[in-house]
Design a protein around this motif. Structure first.
Motif, short mmCIF file in Angstrom:
data_model
loop_
_atom_site.label_atom_id
_atom_site.label_comp_id
_atom_site.label_asym_id
_atom_site.label_seq_id
_atom_site.Cartn_x
_atom_site.Cartn_y
_atom_site.Cartn_z
N THR A 42 10.54 -8.05 -6.81
CA THR A 42 11.16 -8.55 -5.72
C THR A 42 10.36 -9.27 -4.87
N LEU A 43 9.45 -8.40 -4.53
CA LEU A 43 8.59 -8.84 -3.19
C LEU A 43 7.09 -9.75 -3.84
N GLN A 44 6.69 -9.46 -5.22
CA GLN A 44 5.80 -10.18 -5.50
C GLN A 44 4.54 -10.35 -4.79
N PRO A 45 3.59 -9.11 -4.37
CA PRO A 45 2.57 -9.00 -3.78
C PRO A 45 1.52 -9.42 -4.65
N ARG A 46 0.33 -10.01 -3.89
CA ARG A 46 -0.77 -10.37 -4.81
C ARG A 46 -1.74 -9.13 -5.28
N ALA A 47 -1.62 -8.29 -4.14
CA ALA A 47 -2.34 -6.76 -4.41
C ALA A 47 -1.48 -5.80 -4.26
N LEU A 48 -2.03 -4.75 -4.95
CA LEU A 48 -1.22 -3.28 -5.00
C LEU A 48 -2.34 -2.26 -4.83
N VAL A 49 -2.21 -1.45 -3.63
CA VAL A 49 -3.06 -0.35 -3.47
C VAL A 49 -2.35 0.96 -3.65
N LEU A 50 -2.67 1.60 -4.35
CA LEU A 50 -1.93 2.89 -4.55
C LEU A 50 -2.93 4.32 -4.68
N PHE A 51 -2.22 5.24 -3.63
CA PHE A 51 -3.08 6.21 -3.28
C PHE A 51 -2.44 7.53 -4.09
N MET B 212 0.72 -1.24 0.02
CA MET B 212 -0.15 0.02 -0.13
C MET B 212 0.94 1.23 -0.09
N ALA B 213 0.65 2.25 -0.93
CA ALA B 213 1.64 3.35 -0.80
C ALA B 213 0.98 4.54 -1.60
N GLY C 262 -0.79 -9.35 -10.40
CA GLY C 262 -1.85 -9.24 -9.27
C GLY C 262 -2.96 -8.17 -9.60
N ARG C 263 -3.56 -7.88 -8.24
CA ARG C 263 -4.82 -7.01 -8.37
C ARG C 263 -4.29 -5.67 -8.10
N LEU C 264 -4.83 -4.67 -8.70
CA LEU C 264 -4.21 -3.41 -8.54
C LEU C 264 -5.57 -2.46 -8.02
N LEU C 265 -5.40 -1.59 -6.96
CA LEU C 265 -6.59 -0.54 -6.62
C LEU C 265 -6.01 0.79 -6.51
N LEU C 266 -6.43 1.79 -7.50
CA LEU C 266 -6.14 3.11 -7.48
C LEU C 266 -7.00 3.97 -6.84
N VAL C 267 -6.31 4.80 -5.74
CA VAL C 267 -7.44 5.74 -5.26
C VAL C 267 -6.87 7.25 -5.31
N TRP C 268 -7.79 8.04 -5.91
CA TRP C 268 -7.09 9.32 -6.25
C TRP C 268 -8.42 10.24 -6.18
N GLY C 269 -7.82 11.69 -5.75
CA GLY C 269 -8.77 12.64 -5.65
C GLY C 269 -9.09 13.41 -7.09
N THR C 270 -10.13 13.84 -7.48
CA THR C 270 -10.34 14.62 -8.65
C THR C 270 -9.93 15.84 -8.51
N GLU C 271 -9.39 16.53 -7.48
CA GLU C 271 -9.10 17.69 -7.37
C GLU C 271 -7.55 17.78 -7.04
N MET D 294 4.72 9.53 -3.91
CA MET D 294 6.21 9.13 -4.17
C MET D 294 6.19 7.57 -3.85
N GLY D 295 5.63 7.26 -2.75
CA GLY D 295 5.60 5.65 -2.40
C GLY D 295 5.05 4.96 -3.26
N GLY D 296 4.27 5.37 -4.16
CA GLY D 296 3.61 4.60 -5.28
C GLY D 296 4.64 4.13 -6.45
N HIS D 297 5.74 5.08 -6.60
CA HIS D 297 6.79 4.61 -7.40
C HIS D 297 7.64 3.61 -6.87
N THR D 298 8.01 3.95 -5.55
CA THR D 298 8.77 2.70 -4.67
C THR D 298 8.07 1.33 -4.79
N ALA D 299 6.78 1.42 -4.38
CA ALA D 299 6.00 0.08 -4.38
C ALA D 299 6.14 -0.69 -5.59
N CYS D 300 6.04 0.12 -6.71
CA CYS D 300 6.04 -0.60 -8.28
C CYS D 300 7.73 -1.16 -8.44
N GLN D 301 8.44 -0.38 -7.98
CA GLN D 301 9.84 -0.91 -8.14
C GLN D 301 10.13 -2.15 -7.29
#
Length: 256
Positions: free
Chosen positions: A134-143, A119-120, A185-194, A123-130
């Motif tokens: 290596t870590l091969q998670p089944r799910a990825l949650v990016l804010f 979960m990232a 794996g499974r990706l969930l993207l969370v973001w604000g429209t503004e 800037m942490g979203g970039h790190t998580a994808c990198q």
């Protein structure tokens, strides 16, 4: 059976926060785990953003309830943030990746025992994808994840790094997107429209890059800016709805 069913039918256990430190010369990284038992190896690893005032405790409002449902979590302060302290100057995107790997190893996460999810934020979203390969998670949650070009990866934070960001108009070569293109794996993207920090095209680029993902879900928060977590913590109903959405994602990932 699926953990989401367990969470609905069994009483939630109390999750406790337990601080830890990890050596990352010349610093000590400070973080916390949330779990119902002291022996629990985290299922979730959370990475915060790059804002000067941010720290790993910003995610407690999600990590604590998820841990009470059985998904223990871990988070830490990168160099230049929170209890870890130190200066952002001299650190880099590549160094943040190394910090995350050090923490993952400390809490027992590695390719043979991967996290269920990363979960990232920002800037942490970039790190998580990198870290996906290596870590091969089944799910990825990016804010509201940020994107960077290869030129920025090893550039020390500071004026030159900021100049590189201001000069970047095309993110097609973003290493995070390349890594996400291999993710199954499974990706969930969370973001604000503004969001005035991350352009909509970058958020959309993350979704479009996940061509091999098992699923891609997007949660848009109307009228919300880049400070998603501050807004969610002030909106209990919205925070609970998101926590339930993440719990459903984790339960589905466990079934995969």
């Amino acid at each position: 059976m699926a953990k989401i069913a367990d969470a609905r039918t069994e009483p939630k256990q109390e999750a406790l926060r337990r601080p830890f430190t990890v050596a990352h010369a010349p610093h000590r990284l400070h973080g916390s785990t949330w779990s119902t038992t002291t022996a629990a190896v985290p299922r979730l690893l959370s990475l915060h953003g790059g804002g000067a005032a941010t720290d790993h405790r910003r995610m407690d409002y999600l990590l604590q309830p998820l841990a009470s449902q059985g998904w223990a979590g871990a988070a830490f302060d990168c160099v230049g943030h929170g209890a870890t302290g130190g200066s952002l100057l001299g650190s880099s995107l590549a160094d943040r990746q190394a910090q995350a790997q050090a923490v993952a190893a400390h809490v027992g996460l590695h390719p043979a025992h991967p996290p269920l999810a990363l979960m990232a934020s920002s800037m942490g979203g970039h790190t998580a994808c990198q870290l996906l390969d290596t870590l091969q998670p089944r799910a990825l949650v990016l804010f509201c994840p940020a994107a960077y070009t290869p030129a920025a990866e090893h550039q020390p934070f500071g004026p030159a790094f900021q100049q590189t960001l201001r000069a970047t108009t095309d993110f097609a070569s973003a290493p995070a997107w390349s890594a996400l293109g291999r993710y199954r794996g499974r990706l969930l993207l969370v973001w604000g429209t503004e969001d005035a920090v991350i352009p909509p095209a970058v958020i959309q680029g993350y979704g479009q890059a996940a061509v091999a993902a098992r699923s891609v879900e997007v949660v848009k928060l109307p009228g919300v800016g880049h400070a998603l977590h501050a807004w969610l913590q002030a909106q209990p109903a919205a925070a609970q709805a998101l926590q339930q959405r993440i719990a459903s994602l984790l339960a589905a990932a466990e079934r995969d």
